[in-house]
Design an enzyme around this catalytic site. Structure first.
Site, PDB file in Angstrom:
ATOM      1  N   GLY A  92     -10.125  -3.142   8.260  1.00 53.44           N
ATOM      2  CA  GLY A  92      -8.735  -3.053   7.841  1.00 53.44           C
ATOM      3  C   GLY A  92      -7.864  -2.206   8.746  1.00 53.44           C
TER       4      GLY A  92
ATOM      5  N   ASP B 190       3.842  -1.717  18.902  1.00 52.31           N
ATOM      6  CA  ASP B 190       3.986  -0.749  17.829  1.00 52.31           C
ATOM      7  C   ASP B 190       4.270   0.639  18.394  1.00 52.31           C
ATOM      8  OD1 ASP B 190       3.460   0.129  14.902  1.00 52.31           O
ATOM      9  OD2 ASP B 190       2.039   1.335  16.025  1.00 52.31           O
TER      10      ASP B 190
ATOM     11  N   GLY C  20      -1.834   4.567   6.759  1.00 50.17           N
ATOM     12  CA  GLY C  20      -2.510   4.683   5.470  1.00 50.17           C
ATOM     13  C   GLY C  20      -1.520   5.012   4.374  1.00 50.17           C
TER      14      GLY C  20
ATOM     15  N   LYS D  87       7.924   3.249  18.197  1.00 56.33           N
ATOM     16  CA  LYS D  87       7.905   4.664  17.829  1.00 56.33           C
ATOM     17  C   LYS D  87       8.419   5.534  18.972  1.00 56.33           C
ATOM     18  CE  LYS D  87       3.936   3.702  14.864  1.00 56.33           C
ATOM     19  NZ  LYS D  87       2.468   3.779  14.709  1.00 56.33           N
TER      20      LYS D  87
ATOM     21  N   GLU E 281      11.049   9.735   8.542  1.00 53.97           N
ATOM     22  CA  GLU E 281       9.862  10.461   8.996  1.00 53.97           C
ATOM     23  C   GLU E 281       8.626   9.570   9.046  1.00 53.97           C
ATOM     24  OE1 GLU E 281       8.136  12.958  10.825  1.00 53.97           O
ATOM     25  OE2 GLU E 281       9.636  14.174   9.782  1.00 53.97           O
TER      26      GLU E 281
ATOM     27  N   THR F 236       0.816  -1.216   0.000  1.00 56.80           N
ATOM     28  CA  THR F 236       0.000   0.000   0.000  1.00 56.80           C
ATOM     29  C   THR F 236       0.845   1.259   0.000  1.00 56.80           C
ATOM     30  OG1 THR F 236      -1.768  -1.146   1.189  1.00 56.80           O
ATOM     31  CG2 THR F 236      -1.797   1.254   1.243  1.00 56.80           C
ATOM     32  N   VAL F 237       1.865   1.305   0.865  1.00 59.35           N
ATOM     33  CA  VAL F 237       2.693   2.508   0.963  1.00 59.35           C
ATOM     34  C   VAL F 237       3.578   2.665  -0.256  1.00 59.35           C
ATOM     35  CG1 VAL F 237       4.476   3.693   2.295  1.00 59.35           C
ATOM     36  CG2 VAL F 237       2.640   2.457   3.480  1.00 59.35           C
TER      37      VAL F 237
ATOM     38  N   LYS G 150       9.852   1.306  11.566  1.00 55.32           N
ATOM     39  CA  LYS G 150      10.130   1.621  12.966  1.00 55.32           C
ATOM     40  C   LYS G 150      10.721   0.433  13.717  1.00 55.32           C
ATOM     41  CE  LYS G 150       5.481   0.413  13.082  1.00 55.32           C
ATOM     42  NZ  LYS G 150       4.524   0.550  11.965  1.00 55.32           N
TER      43      LYS G 150
ATOM     44  N   GLU H  25      -4.765  -5.890  12.094  1.00 58.16           N
ATOM     45  CA  GLU H  25      -4.318  -7.094  11.399  1.00 58.16           C
ATOM     46  C   GLU H  25      -5.091  -8.309  11.898  1.00 58.16           C
ATOM     47  OE1 GLU H  25      -2.170  -6.985   9.007  1.00 58.16           O
ATOM     48  OE2 GLU H  25      -1.516  -4.908   9.231  1.00 58.16           O
TER      49      GLU H  25
END
Length: 442
Positions: free
Chosen positions: A189, A203, A304, A207, A131, A14-15, A107, A192
């Site tokens: 979505g 997660d 996203g 970060k 970033e 997606t990214v 990350k 997961e």
């Protein structure tokens, strides 16, 4: 105008696809802003045949990410595969050693190997930009690395996982259980199939580890983060927070104390009037406390394709401009060893929910245990339920449910609270593990 900046892109999910689309959509604008054009000239992905909705006919395909990362025909290696080891680690290390700039959204990789990778980038005179690794489209890395360089930062905290924030928002607004909200998040979505990494706080911890290094000039130390997820939260906790004037958010918090640096990820009660309490759904927010600017809060989409691609492309523009900065804000050799703070007092105290066996002396014993550890109680709320009958016994025999008791403490230490709760459990006065949530007066 200079020669085009040639990009090798690893990962066409997606990214990755969003990055390709954004580079094409804003080709002329980006060239003017960066002083040179940027083109994806080589790619690697699991499948060559998949229709991704983008034109990759002019790109050279590689089956091996390391071969792509070291190819002479690219200037920048863009790693969007994910994972803290394997192909991602090997290819990023290879790219840096080969003198290629690296842009990544990974990350997990940086939380585990960031100290070494930053040093490797500096030794080879290349940029390591990330970033997109923290809070998606929010430019928090640039803000802390550049915009707040003249500030002494005392604390950084925020909502850094959209899945958890979505679940907590739905639990509050609709009175749904954690399980119901998680199922909806998976269907939409936002979560997961295996949501453990998100809902247990891992997660957010990755970060937070990066932000801690930038804030305090310490080596990245993700393994020293106190970690607690949201799976134990109930609708009772959400309702109690609401009645007390709070909302529950999963926060990552790093702050400097007299005994070292404190890093923690856990559910937190925050005042409804605070900026962080207004963040709902999958939105992320990060706040930074600096001595010159006070507190600033940035919010926006934390994940996203488009939001994350926005951050990736911004990093590429910096490379194209030949903008040089230390990956972790200062030379890797000058980062201070991480010193973990001792358990400390948290302003505002703690929320404690106990399922107390309804029998003589139970409440007095609980209060005594709190007093033994110098814990003062601001309030005690008992939620008495009606008894009920069970077919397993005589219909005239009433079985009394354990009573839900909520305690709010004044400022105290985590160590004291945990010791008191351990003794209360050992005394046998509660029927389930206690729930403890920190209260932050933000």
């Amino acid at each position: 105008m200079s020669n085009p900046l040639k990009l090798g892109l690893a990962g066409l999910g997606t990214v990755g696809v969003s990055v390709v689309k954004r580079l094409a959509l804003l080709e002329n604008e980006l060239a003017m802003s960066a002083g040179r054009s940027m083109r994806v000239t080589a790619v690697t992905a699991r499948s060559r045949d998949k229709d991704r909705g983008v034109d990759l006919s002019n790109c050279t395909w590689f089956d091996d990410p390391v071969s792509l990362a070291t190819n002479d025909d690219i200037d920048v290696y863009v790693e969007l595969m994910g994972g803290d080891s394997g192909a991602a680690e090997d290819s990023v290390r290879a790219a840096l050693k080969a003198g290629k700039h690296v842009v990544t959204a990974n990350k997990a990789l940086l939380a585990k190997h960031g100290n070494e990778l930053a040093k490797l980038a500096e030794e080879n005179g290349v940029q390591l930009n990330y970033e997109a690794a923290v809070a998606g489209g929010i430019p928090i890395i640039k803000t802390m690395r550049e915009g707040m360089a003249s500030n002494a930062i005392s604390r950084v905290y925020g909502i850094m996982n959209g899945t958890c924030n979505y679940i907590l928002t739905r639990m509050e607004l609709e009175g749904l259980s954690f399980e119901e909200c998680l199922q909806d998040a998976q269907r939409l979505g936002y979560a997961e199939a295996d949501p453990t990494f998100d809902v247990e706080g891992n997660d957010t911890a990755h970060k937070l580890a990066l932000l801690t290094s930038l804030a305090f000039g310490t080596q990245i130390e993700a393994d020293s983060i106190f970690l607690e997820g949201i799976t134990s939260l109930t609708t009772d906790d959400i309702k109690a927070a609401d009645e007390l004037g709070f909302r529950i958010k999963l926060l990552g918090v790093a702050q400097k104390t007299d005994t070292g640096i404190e890093q923690r990820v856990h559910p937190t009660m925050v005042p409804k009037s605070s900026a962080i309490a207004q963040i709902s759904g999958v939105t992320n927010a990060v706040a930074v406390d600096g001595d010159a600017v006070g507190s600033i809060t940035m919010s926006g989409p934390g994940a996203g394709g488009d939001a994350t691609a926005s951050a990736v492309v911004a990093d590429l523009v910096d490379v194209a401009r030949d903008f040089k900065i230390y990956p972790l804000g200062r030379p890797a050799a000058e980062l201070q060893p991480y010193v973990r703070a001792k358990m400390r007092a948290h302003e505002g105290g703690y929320y404690i929910r106990l399922s107390v066996n309804d029998r003589p002396g139970a409440f007095a014993s609980i209060a005594q245990r709190m007093a033994e550890h110098d814990i003062s109680l601001e309030s005690i709320v008992q939620r008495r339920s009606n008894g009920y009958f069970t077919n397993a016994q005589s219909e005239a025999s009433e079985v009394v449910k354990p009573q839900a008791v909520v305690l709010i403490t004044y400022e105290t230490t985590e160590e004291a609270v945990r010791k008191a709760l351990q003794q209360i459990e050992e005394d046998g006065h509660i029927s389930a593990p206690p729930q403890m949530i920190r209260i932050e007066r933000l």
